[in-house]
Design a protein around this motif. Structure first.
Motif, PDB file in Angstrom:
ATOM      1  N   TYR A   1       0.745  -1.117  -0.042  1.00 38.09           N
ATOM      2  CA  TYR A   1      -0.102   0.022   0.064  1.00 38.09           C
ATOM      3  C   TYR A   1       0.932   1.239  -0.003  1.00 38.09           C
ATOM      4  O   TYR A   1       1.897   1.227   0.707  1.00 38.09           O
ATOM      5  CB  TYR A   1      -1.081  -0.232   1.255  1.00 38.09           C
ATOM      6  N   ASN A   2       0.521   2.234  -0.987  1.00 34.90           N
ATOM      7  CA  ASN A   2       1.319   3.327  -0.750  1.00 34.90           C
ATOM      8  C   ASN A   2       0.629   4.427   0.080  1.00 34.90           C
ATOM      9  O   ASN A   2      -0.422   4.274   0.458  1.00 34.90           O
ATOM     10  CB  ASN A   2       1.800   3.746  -2.319  1.00 34.90           C
ATOM     11  N   LYS A   3       1.089   5.695   0.075  1.00 33.64           N
ATOM     12  CA  LYS A   3       0.558   6.640   0.879  1.00 33.64           C
ATOM     13  C   LYS A   3      -0.877   6.851   0.399  1.00 33.64           C
ATOM     14  O   LYS A   3      -1.656   7.034   1.111  1.00 33.64           O
ATOM     15  CB  LYS A   3       1.538   7.898   0.980  1.00 33.64           C
TER      16      LYS A   3
END
Length: 208
Positions: free
Chosen positions: A3-5
């Protein structure tokens, strides 16, 4: 999963709270007991307590963002400059969990969640009688965490109360005290000691 930001910011509020509160792993589950100058007691479950140093003996915890509705613990600490930290044990996890509700200031979580106030001589803040590992704290300072409106509240240990058999070979055995860990907002774990190693001296580091 990765998961990225942007993915994280896209979680719904509850999912984000649960995941981000879990990523550090198991945290200590404690109840903080306070009282105001009107004699109104307060009890709050806290999972952010950290060791900050042994000499002086300092512990810290992080408050929620401060509002009139959730600031009772910190307000009471400001008034009296003392508070208690009480380990949670299996026998009263459910009672302890429900102290996280946003009760009005005139409602004591001790009474509402069926936990017992306990006092010792010359220490104003209430301990949790049901807990068998209790710490009396004196307020030292609070550091504002401006990025999210929380505070790091720092105190010095003034009282330690725990069972005689909690000390094993010079260490506190948290399995023996039946202290509980917490992850996320509502998951509780028992603690089991899985290893013990000596204090590390460079000339004694083994080959791996």
């Amino acid at each position: 999963m990765i998961y990225n930001k942007e993915d994280i910011e896209g979680f719904d509020r509850v999912t984000k709270l649960k995941i981000i509160n879990s990523v550090t792993g198991i945290k200590p589950a404690n109840l903080i007991g306070t009282i105001n100058n009107k004699g109104q007691s307060n009890l709050a479950i806290i999972s952010s307590i950290v060791h900050l140093g042994s000499s002086p003996a300092l512990l810290g915890f992080v408050t929620r963002p401060q509002t009139a509705e959730v600031g009772h613990t910190y307000a009471n600490i400001q008034e009296n400059e003392v508070y208690t930290i009480n380990h949670i044990h299996q026998g009263f996890i459910k009672n302890a969990h429900y102290t996280s509700g946003k009760f009005d200031a005139d409602i004591s979580e001790f009474k509402r969640c069926n936990l017992t106030e306990e006092y010792i001589k010359d220490f104003k803040a209430p301990f949790v009688k049901e807990s068998n590992f209790k710490i009396g704290m004196c307020f030292v300072e609070a550091i504002d965490i401006k990025h999210n409106g929380t505070k790091l509240v720092i105190g010095e240990i003034e009282q330690l109360i725990f069972p005689d058999d909690a000390i094993v070979d010079g260490d506190i055995d948290l399995e023996a005290t039946e202290s509980i860990g917490i992850s996320g907002l509502n998951s509780y774990y028992s603690l089991k000691k899985v290893a013990k190693h000596p204090y590390v001296r460079i000339d004694e580091v083994p080959e791996f």
